[in-house]
Design a protein around this motif. Structure first.
Motif, PDB file in Angstrom:
ATOM      1  N   UNK A 400       0.808  -1.233   0.000  1.00  0.00           N
ATOM      2  CA  UNK A 400       0.000   0.000   0.000  1.00  0.00           C
ATOM      3  C   UNK A 400       0.832   1.270   0.000  1.00  0.00           C
ATOM      4  N   UNK A 401       1.918   1.299   0.790  1.00  0.00           N
ATOM      5  CA  UNK A 401       2.766   2.498   0.840  1.00  0.00           C
ATOM      6  C   UNK A 401       3.456   2.729  -0.496  1.00  0.00           C
ATOM      7  N   UNK A 402       3.952   1.667  -1.123  1.00  0.00           N
ATOM      8  CA  UNK A 402       4.628   1.807  -2.414  1.00  0.00           C
ATOM      9  C   UNK A 402       3.664   2.305  -3.476  1.00  0.00           C
ATOM     10  N   UNK A 403       2.449   1.777  -3.485  1.00  0.00           N
ATOM     11  CA  UNK A 403       1.451   2.254  -4.448  1.00  0.00           C
ATOM     12  C   UNK A 403       1.109   3.712  -4.208  1.00  0.00           C
ATOM     13  N   UNK A 404       1.014   4.108  -2.944  1.00  0.00           N
ATOM     14  CA  UNK A 404       0.685   5.502  -2.642  1.00  0.00           C
ATOM     15  C   UNK A 404       1.760   6.440  -3.170  1.00  0.00           C
ATOM     16  N   UNK A 405       3.032   6.093  -2.968  1.00  0.00           N
ATOM     17  CA  UNK A 405       4.112   6.946  -3.457  1.00  0.00           C
ATOM     18  C   UNK A 405       4.107   7.005  -4.979  1.00  0.00           C
ATOM     19  N   UNK A 406       3.893   5.874  -5.637  1.00  0.00           N
ATOM     20  CA  UNK A 406       3.878   5.859  -7.097  1.00  0.00           C
ATOM     21  C   UNK A 406       2.725   6.698  -7.639  1.00  0.00           C
ATOM     22  N   UNK A 407       1.541   6.590  -7.023  1.00  0.00           N
ATOM     23  CA  UNK A 407       0.393   7.377  -7.468  1.00  0.00           C
ATOM     24  C   UNK A 407       0.676   8.859  -7.283  1.00  0.00           C
ATOM     25  N   UNK A 408       1.233   9.240  -6.142  1.00  0.00           N
ATOM     26  CA  UNK A 408       1.538  10.653  -5.893  1.00  0.00           C
ATOM     27  C   UNK A 408       2.490  11.201  -6.947  1.00  0.00           C
ATOM     28  N   UNK A 409       3.521  10.459  -7.298  1.00  0.00           N
ATOM     29  CA  UNK A 409       4.503  10.936  -8.277  1.00  0.00           C
ATOM     30  C   UNK A 409       3.896  11.034  -9.670  1.00  0.00           C
ATOM     31  N   UNK A 410       3.082  10.052 -10.059  1.00  0.00           N
ATOM     32  CA  UNK A 410       2.453  10.116 -11.383  1.00  0.00           C
ATOM     33  C   UNK A 410       1.472  11.272 -11.475  1.00  0.00           C
ATOM     34  N   UNK A 411       0.717  11.509 -10.412  1.00  0.00           N
ATOM     35  CA  UNK A 411      -0.229  12.634 -10.418  1.00  0.00           C
ATOM     36  C   UNK A 411       0.528  13.949 -10.477  1.00  0.00           C
ATOM     37  N   UNK A 412       1.615  14.048  -9.726  1.00  0.00           N
ATOM     38  CA  UNK A 412       2.345  15.314  -9.652  1.00  0.00           C
ATOM     39  C   UNK A 412       3.069  15.638 -10.957  1.00  0.00           C
ATOM     40  N   UNK A 413       3.687  14.638 -11.568  1.00  0.00           N
ATOM     41  CA  UNK A 413       4.526  14.924 -12.725  1.00  0.00           C
ATOM     42  C   UNK A 413       3.904  14.490 -14.052  1.00  0.00           C
ATOM     43  N   UNK A 414       2.864  13.674 -13.993  1.00  0.00           N
ATOM     44  CA  UNK A 414       2.234  13.229 -15.226  1.00  0.00           C
ATOM     45  C   UNK A 414       0.856  13.813 -15.444  1.00  0.00           C
ATOM     46  N   UNK A 415       0.403  14.662 -14.535  1.00  0.00           N
ATOM     47  CA  UNK A 415      -0.883  15.304 -14.713  1.00  0.00           C
ATOM     48  C   UNK A 415      -2.064  14.369 -14.593  1.00  0.00           C
ATOM     49  N   UNK A 416      -1.867  13.181 -14.014  1.00  0.00           N
ATOM     50  CA  UNK A 416      -2.962  12.231 -13.891  1.00  0.00           C
ATOM     51  C   UNK A 416      -3.815  12.497 -12.658  1.00  0.00           C
ATOM     52  N   UNK A 417      -4.807  11.655 -12.504  1.00  0.00           N
ATOM     53  CA  UNK A 417      -5.707  11.746 -11.364  1.00  0.00           C
ATOM     54  C   UNK A 417      -5.816  10.363 -10.726  1.00  0.00           C
ATOM     55  N   UNK A 418      -5.669  10.326  -9.392  1.00  0.00           N
ATOM     56  CA  UNK A 418      -5.753   9.054  -8.682  1.00  0.00           C
ATOM     57  C   UNK A 418      -7.175   8.528  -8.730  1.00  0.00           C
TER      58      UNK A 418
END
Length: 849
Positions: A400-418
């Motif tokens: 869960x922690x690893x997924x949370x960090x990956x989602x945060x980085x993709x949203x921040x730098x890839x303009x995505x939405x969780x």
């Protein structure tokens, strides 16, 4: 594992003055072996330059280069613009670039390259304008590194881009990376998080676990989570191949968005090549926390992910564009249980790869069985960063922690939405508590560890400690699957408390009985053969069927009495050797091929000699003592492995020279070695003619004990064997059962009383059929001669018209002696006649006049 020092500082308070060598030394003190401390390969003057002018010039070779004037401030010592020739065209006047001045050194695949002022394309180029690859910052070599583009989103770094400024510090090329060797039991150290924890243990620095905040921010599983089902119908050792599978969705992702420069730098320093935002984020999380991730193009998935074992004949094209035939023990990620999507824990499939058209991704963070992943990676010869971690044990609570960090980085730098879809299926088995006496570390290590020290060390590494008085119950943390026994906990106490605090005390060896009888026999055999000029060798105990066939042996019969190695070092040699000669010939061939013409070798080693079908040995858990019945079954499954002795001789035994002609080694020399061994071991042997492969018919002898136990055969190798193996002609040798010889030599040897009375000799010549062995005739003479017959020596063999066709004459010298008196002539004649009569009775021997 390469750990950038500035990344390490995010997780643990490393002193600002600590160097990479200091950090490496601290890690060594807690058992992490240092491999190297890396810095950027650029040395010397590397500065920021501002392009003033660019003058394109076309040359006869068809290439257009730019003659540039670059402002490097006062870095060149004059303040004047630097003239540099550059073949790239992706920059313009006014751009800030990186310039290496004469005297600087750049890293190249062929070694360091020192830059100097040199004449090229009609100008003296005083330096070099650099690309990313030339600086070791990445793989981009298509154009020059323009600092305005590199630091477009970093105003602070852009403000430091002034002519003459030190570019080493600006680009981070002065940063250090510590590389450590991670042992198989310390899989958690395959991450910056794990190494930071170990540094905290070694130095006492404060460790901040990033997983705590990430786990607190991670949402729980939702009903709308992407459907995942684990259907493992072939668990390994009773353990499912996947016991936890987590997934998160990110929608509206711009996969073309660039990876931030700081992340690219860290990945490069950690030894990984930046590829794209989605891939770089999953690699960054894996390196940082230790949890491998995988990103799927959500649009390519069906309605459900099913984790199962492969079916016979199933195939998968992996991300390296190789189509692989799967094994039923391989664990797969499949679409709806049908179409394979990836080799679990090793490598994903090409069909769901994130591409330029991807907008929605599914992130996977699963926990797989280490043995399953290790076997799949080796089976397909496909080691990957993910498999290296899974096979050493990944923290099952980390997903869960690893997924949370990956989602945060993709949203921040890839303009995505969780996405709201959160999946978390499965329940890993918690670590088993371990009971340990408080004084057990002191008893085992020899250092007096106080109770408080033991408890504090175990709690520091993450264990939960409970207990009273003299007994502790210790529950290891989820990231330490290697802590299973009290001995494992003792090792941690000794490691964290400090190996240097363990005193060096020379133990007093207990009294023993010296060498065993078998060891003394082996040493005697080796000494006897070495004293006669033979060299001892060792050969790997593996053979192939082609070698057995080349020796003229029955391949089916030979393989039936040996075992096949499940994972041989060479597919051409999958069998354990049933004979020492099968491998000793390799040593002889190797020496002869390298110019040695006169070679005498021997080897003492084990062979495999099954006396029935091979029993299957049960498999057991590593690190846990099996029960007695399992140990007994394992021992019973081990095939008999007697110890043999083999010798091979070729070329001249007596060298030729000015003193006269030489003499080739022959069968007689091997028989002499057998006699010398028998004499040294006080064992009586009987040598008779025989005809077995791989020996030459008529030049083969069977060696047996006096009781009839066959020790082996000696002789000259068969011509077809010599030709098939490429050995010199007339090569001689033999192989004996050393274990049987050892048993025969296990008896007290008594010295004979020195005879003081004279001996009496009598010669006899006996005519027998040509097929009668001389040794058999000798045996009859000994039996008939009585106790006073001291020796029988064959000194002549004759065949000719005088003895008749098909007959031969054997001349023996009989030596008689009495320990009590001098024998008379009549007594000697009577004893001789009795011996001859026995030979006549047994073999039809007729005494020649």
């Amino acid at each position: 594992m390469r750990v950038p020092v500035d990344w390490l500082r995010e997780y643990v308070e490393v002193p600002s003055e600590a160097t990479g060598q200091d950090i490496a030394a601290a890690l060594v003190s807690v058992g992490l072996e240092e491999e190297a401390v890396h810095t950027g390969g650029v040395r010397g003057p590397l500065v920021v330059g501002r392009v003033l002018t660019m003058e394109p010039e076309a040359h006869k070779n068809g290439k257009t280069v730019n003659w540039c004037s670059v402002d490097v401030g006062a870095a060149n010592g004059t303040g004047e613009p630097q003239g540099i020739v550059c073949g790239a065209h992706n920059f313009a006047p006014g751009d800030h670039v990186v310039v290496v001045l004469p005297g600087g050194v750049l890293p190249t695949p062929d070694g360091p390259l020192e830059v100097s002022a040199r004449r090229t394309y009609g100008h003296v180029s005083a330096g070099m304008i650099c690309s990313e690859r030339e600086l070791g910052l990445g793989e981009d070599h298509d154009g020059i590194l323009v600092l305005e583009r590199r630091y477009a989103e970093d105003p602070d770094a852009l403000a430091r881009c002034v002519p003459g400024a030190d570019a080493l510090a600006l680009l981070g090329l002065d940063r250090e990376t510590v590389e450590v060797n991670v042992t198989p039991d310390r899989g958690y150290c395959f991450s910056v998080r794990g190494v930071a924890r170990e540094y905290a243990h070694a130095s006492g620095a404060t460790f901040t676990d990033p997983v705590q905040a990430l786990a607190a921010a991670a949402p729980g599983p939702t009903a709308s989570g992407y459907p995942v089902r684990v259907a493992d119908d072939a668990p390994v050792r009773g353990r499912a191949g996947c016991d936890r599978f987590g997934a998160r969705v990110v929608r509206g992702l711009d996969v073309a968005a660039p990876t931030p420069q700081w992340m690219r730098t860290r990945l490069t320093e950690a030894g990984m090549r930046p590829i794209s935002l989605a891939v770089d984020v999953t690699n960054y999380v894996m390196l940082g926390l230790g949890q491998p991730l995988h990103a799927y193009d959500l649009a390519t998935l069906g309605s459900e992910i099913v984790v199962r074992r492969a079916r016979p004949g199933e195939r998968l094209r992996t991300l390296d564009d190789v189509e692989r035939t799967l094994d039923p023990q391989d664990l797969l990620i499949t679409d709806g249980g049908e179409t394979p999507l990836g080799l679990a824990g090793v490598m994903g499939g090409a069909s769901t790869e994130v591409s330029g058209a991807t907008t929605d991704v599914l992130l996977e963070a699963a926990h797989f069985d280490p043995v399953t992943i290790a076997r799949s990676a080796r089976r397909h010869r496909l080691p990957s960063e993910a498999s290296r971690r899974f096979e050493r044990g990944v923290d099952p609570a980390l997903g869960p922690a690893a997924l949370q960090l990956a989602v945060e980085l993709l949203v921040r730098y890839g303009g995505g939405e969780a996405g709201e879809e959160v999946t978390d299926v499965g329940s890993p088995q918690p670590p088993a508590p371990v009971a340990m006496d408080v004084d057990f570390p002191s008893r085992l290590v020899g250092v007096d560890y106080a109770r408080g020290t033991v408890v504090s060390v175990l709690e520091a590494i993450g264990c939960a400690v409970d207990g009273h008085a003299d007994r502790l119950t210790v529950t290891p943390p989820s990231w330490r699957p290697d802590l299973r026994t009290a001995e494992d906990l003792v090792e941690e106490v000794a490691r964290i408390h400090g190996y240097a605090r363990i005193p060096s005390v020379l133990p007093t060896p207990p009294g023993g009985s010296g060498l065993s009888h078998a060891q003394r026999v082996r040493r005697t055999v080796a000494d006897v053969l070495a004293a006669r000029g033979l060299f001892e060798v060792w050969g790997a105990p593996f053979v192939g069927e082609d070698r057995l066939a080349a020796l003229g042996l029955d391949v089916a019969a030979e393989t039936a009495r040996t075992v096949r190695v499940a994972n041989p070092l060479s597919d051409e040699q999958p069998w354990m050797r049933p004979s020492l000669l099968a491998t000793l010939v390799d040593a002889l061939r190797r020496n002869v091929s390298r110019g040695a013409k006169d070679v005498a070798l021997f080897e003492v080693g084990l062979v495999t000699a099954l006396d029935g079908p091979q029993r299957a040995a049960p498999t057991v858990e590593v690190g846990v003592l099996p029960p007695p019945e399992t140990l007994a079954a394992i021992r019973e499954a081990v095939p008999p492995q007697p110890r043999h002795l083999a010798v091979l001789l070729t070329g001249e035994l007596d060298r030729a020279g000015w003193w006269g002609p030489g003499r080739r080694a022959d069968l007689g020399d091997v028989l002499e070695l057998v006699d010398a061994l028998a004499e040294a071991l006080a064992v009586e042997t009987v040598v008779t003619a025989d005809d077995v492969m791989p020996w030459h018919p008529g030049r083969c002898a069977r060696v047996a004990l006096a009781d009839g136990t066959v020790l082996g055969h000696v002789g000259e190798l068969h011509p077809t064997v010599v030709q098939a193996l490429g050995l010199p002609p007339r090569t001689v040798g033999g192989e004996l059962d050393l274990d049987a010889l050892t048993v025969a030599a296990d008896h007290p040897v008594r010295a004979r009383t020195l005879a003081t009375y004279p001996m009496a000799q009598s010669d006899v010549a006996l005519v027998v059929d040509r097929a009668v062995p001389a040794a058999a005739v000798r045996g009859s003479l000994v039996a008939g001669g009585g106790d006073l017959l001291e020796a029988v020596q064959l000194f002549d063999v004759f065949e000719g018209e005088q003895v008749g066709a098909g007959r031969k004459s054997l001349a023996y010298r009989l030596t008689f002696r009495s320990p009590e008196r001098t024998l008379t002539t009549e007594e000697v004649s009577g004893l001789r006649d009795a011996a001859v009569a026995a030979a006549a009775r047994d073999h039809g021997a007729v005494q020649r006049a």
